[in-house]
Design a protein around this motif. Sequence first.
Motif, PDB file in Angstrom:
ATOM      1  N   VAL A 177       0.842  -0.998  -0.054  1.00 38.41           N
ATOM      2  CA  VAL A 177       0.040   0.165  -0.154  1.00 38.41           C
ATOM      3  C   VAL A 177       0.898   1.262  -0.015  1.00 38.41           C
ATOM      4  N   THR A 178       0.907   1.980  -1.256  1.00 40.93           N
ATOM      5  CA  THR A 178       1.644   3.633  -1.099  1.00 40.93           C
ATOM      6  C   THR A 178       0.926   4.358  -0.396  1.00 40.93           C
ATOM      7  N   GLY A 179       1.464   5.456  -0.055  1.00 41.48           N
ATOM      8  CA  GLY A 179       0.669   6.711   0.762  1.00 41.48           C
ATOM      9  C   GLY A 179      -0.032   6.134   2.102  1.00 41.48           C
ATOM     10  N   ALA A 180       0.613   5.389   2.660  1.00 42.43           N
ATOM     11  CA  ALA A 180      -0.143   4.473   3.826  1.00 42.43           C
ATOM     12  C   ALA A 180      -0.020   5.290   5.126  1.00 42.43           C
ATOM     13  N   SER A 181       0.484   6.483   5.129  1.00 46.15           N
ATOM     14  CA  SER A 181       0.785   7.085   6.398  1.00 46.15           C
ATOM     15  C   SER A 181      -0.181   7.986   6.834  1.00 46.15           C
ATOM     16  N   ARG A 182      -1.477   8.323   5.869  1.00 44.99           N
ATOM     17  CA  ARG A 182      -2.407   9.137   6.167  1.00 44.99           C
ATOM     18  C   ARG A 182      -3.608   8.950   5.200  1.00 44.99           C
ATOM     19  N   GLY A 183      -4.851   9.414   5.441  1.00 46.24           N
ATOM     20  CA  GLY A 183      -5.933   9.557   4.440  1.00 46.24           C
ATOM     21  C   GLY A 183      -6.359   8.036   3.914  1.00 46.24           C
ATOM     22  N   ASN A 200      -1.995   4.056  -3.989  1.00 45.42           N
ATOM     23  CA  ASN A 200      -2.703   5.257  -3.586  1.00 45.42           C
ATOM     24  C   ASN A 200      -2.040   6.513  -3.690  1.00 45.42           C
ATOM     25  N   ALA A 201      -0.751   6.512  -3.327  1.00 45.21           N
ATOM     26  CA  ALA A 201      -0.084   7.752  -3.208  1.00 45.21           C
ATOM     27  C   ALA A 201      -0.137   8.697  -4.343  1.00 45.21           C
ATOM     28  N   GLY A 202      -0.375  10.037  -4.040  1.00 43.72           N
ATOM     29  CA  GLY A 202      -0.621  11.029  -5.319  1.00 43.72           C
ATOM     30  C   GLY A 202      -0.330  12.417  -4.755  1.00 43.72           C
ATOM     31  N   LEU A 203      -0.056  13.262  -5.812  1.00 44.23           N
ATOM     32  CA  LEU A 203       0.078  14.805  -5.387  1.00 44.23           C
ATOM     33  C   LEU A 203      -1.015  15.410  -6.207  1.00 44.23           C
ATOM     34  N   LEU A 204      -1.625  16.505  -5.715  1.00 41.30           N
ATOM     35  CA  LEU A 204      -2.453  17.326  -6.340  1.00 41.30           C
ATOM     36  C   LEU A 204      -1.603  18.321  -7.283  1.00 41.30           C
ATOM     37  N   GLY A 205      -0.496  18.905  -6.972  1.00 49.16           N
ATOM     38  CA  GLY A 205       0.137  19.652  -7.749  1.00 49.16           C
ATOM     39  C   GLY A 205      -0.060  21.163  -8.007  1.00 49.16           C
ATOM     40  N   GLY A 206      -1.372  21.420  -7.352  1.00 49.92           N
ATOM     41  CA  GLY A 206      -1.591  22.706  -7.164  1.00 49.92           C
ATOM     42  C   GLY A 206      -2.761  23.049  -8.280  1.00 49.92           C
ATOM     43  N   LEU A 207      -3.578  23.950  -8.113  1.00 50.77           N
ATOM     44  CA  LEU A 207      -4.532  24.277  -9.419  1.00 50.77           C
ATOM     45  C   LEU A 207      -4.025  25.786 -10.003  1.00 50.77           C
ATOM     46  N   ALA A 208      -4.050  25.630 -11.296  1.00 48.79           N
ATOM     47  CA  ALA A 208      -3.614  26.635 -12.027  1.00 48.79           C
ATOM     48  C   ALA A 208      -4.034  26.823 -13.682  1.00 48.79           C
ATOM     49  N   PRO A 209      -4.119  27.714 -14.072  1.00 49.02           N
ATOM     50  CA  PRO A 209      -4.454  27.662 -15.774  1.00 49.02           C
ATOM     51  C   PRO A 209      -3.370  26.866 -16.118  1.00 49.02           C
ATOM     52  N   VAL A 210      -3.471  26.325 -17.441  1.00 53.10           N
ATOM     53  CA  VAL A 210      -2.472  25.228 -18.154  1.00 53.10           C
ATOM     54  C   VAL A 210      -1.202  26.155 -18.344  1.00 53.10           C
ATOM     55  N   GLY A 211      -1.493  27.406 -18.718  1.00 54.81           N
ATOM     56  CA  GLY A 211      -0.383  28.284 -19.190  1.00 54.81           C
ATOM     57  C   GLY A 211       0.436  28.811 -18.220  1.00 54.81           C
ATOM     58  N   HIS A 212      -0.084  28.540 -16.825  1.00 59.82           N
ATOM     59  CA  HIS A 212       0.745  29.067 -15.566  1.00 59.82           C
ATOM     60  C   HIS A 212       1.251  27.746 -14.653  1.00 59.82           C
ATOM     61  N   VAL A 244       2.394   9.262 -11.872  1.00 63.28           N
ATOM     62  CA  VAL A 244       2.506   8.203 -12.951  1.00 63.28           C
ATOM     63  C   VAL A 244       3.784   7.552 -12.949  1.00 63.28           C
ATOM     64  N   THR A 245       4.960   8.262 -12.990  1.00 61.49           N
ATOM     65  CA  THR A 245       6.296   7.405 -13.196  1.00 61.49           C
ATOM     66  C   THR A 245       6.443   6.637 -11.746  1.00 61.49           C
ATOM     67  N   ALA A 246       6.314   6.934 -10.671  1.00 61.18           N
ATOM     68  CA  ALA A 246       6.191   6.090  -9.501  1.00 61.18           C
ATOM     69  C   ALA A 246       5.329   4.535  -9.837  1.00 61.18           C
ATOM     70  N   ASN A 247       4.273   4.779 -10.190  1.00 56.04           N
ATOM     71  CA  ASN A 247       3.309   3.683 -10.412  1.00 56.04           C
ATOM     72  C   ASN A 247       3.750   2.865 -11.662  1.00 56.04           C
ATOM     73  N   TYR A 248       4.362   3.457 -12.641  1.00 52.50           N
ATOM     74  CA  TYR A 248       5.017   2.778 -13.607  1.00 52.50           C
ATOM     75  C   TYR A 248       6.068   1.799 -12.968  1.00 52.50           C
TER      76      TYR A 248
END
Length: 243
Positions: A9-15, A88-100, A114-118
Motif C-alpha cells: 500500500v503506497t501513501g499509507a501514512s494518512r488518508g 494510492n499515493a498521489g500529489l495534487l500539484g496545485g490548481l492553475a491555468p495550464v499556461g501558468h 505516473v512514473t512511480a506507479n510505472y
Amino acid sequence: MTEKRIVVVTGASRGIGYEAALALGRAGWHVVAVARTQGGLEELDDAIRDAGGSASLVPLDLADPARIDEVGAALNQRFGRIDALLGNAGLLGGLAPVGHIDPKKWDQAFAVNVTANYRLIRSLDPLLRQSPAGRCLFLSSAAAWKGAPFWGLYAASKAALNALVMAYAEEVRNFGIAVNLLNPGPLRTRMRAQAMPGEDPDTLATPADLAPHIVSILEASDGRTGALYDYPTLSWMKLQPPQ
C-alpha cells in the motif's frame, strides 16, 4: 514466508492509504506500508497490530525510482511474491491555468502520480505473477475526464495513469492478475482540503467509509479486470469505448 496474503500500500501514512491499510490488516492481510512519513507509518503499525494484524514498514519517497526497485528486490527476497498492490499515493500539484503551471510542480506530480506507479509495476510484476490471484488497484480521479478548468496538471497525470493501468490490465489478463482503477470521489482528505478550502468537510464521506470497498475489490474472486470502480455511484465502468 508468511501464509497471509501480502499487499503493498503506497501513501499509507494518512488518508485513504492509512484507512485502507488498516482495513486490510484487520481483514487478515500482511500489509507492506509505504510512505515518506516514518511517524505516520509507526502509528499505522500500532493500529494494525492492535487489531491483530501484521505489517512491514517501508519509509520511501516514491519520487526516488531507484529506491522503488530496491523495495521490489527486498520483497522478493523476504516473501517471494506479493498478492496485491494498492497504488494510492498521489500529489495534487496545485490548481492553475495550464499556461501558468509551474514546471517544477508538473515534474513532481508526474513523478509521483505516473512514473512511480510505472516503476512499482515494473518492480513488482514478477512478484504478482507468483500469486495465485494477483490484484492491483490504482487511485484515479474523475478530473481525468471532466476537463475542469485549473485542474489540468492533476487531470493530465491521472489520465496518463489510467492509460498506463488499462494497458497493463490487458497485458496480464491471462496471468490471473486483475488490474483496476478506483475513483474515490470527494472525500475528507488533506488533498481535498487543499483543492477546496471553502468546502465543509463534514458534508463529505471519509476514507474509512471507502476502505471496506478497497478490501472487497482486492479480495474479489470474480477476476474483474480493466475497469474503474466509481465510489460516488458505487458502480463499475469501462474506460474504453465499445468494440
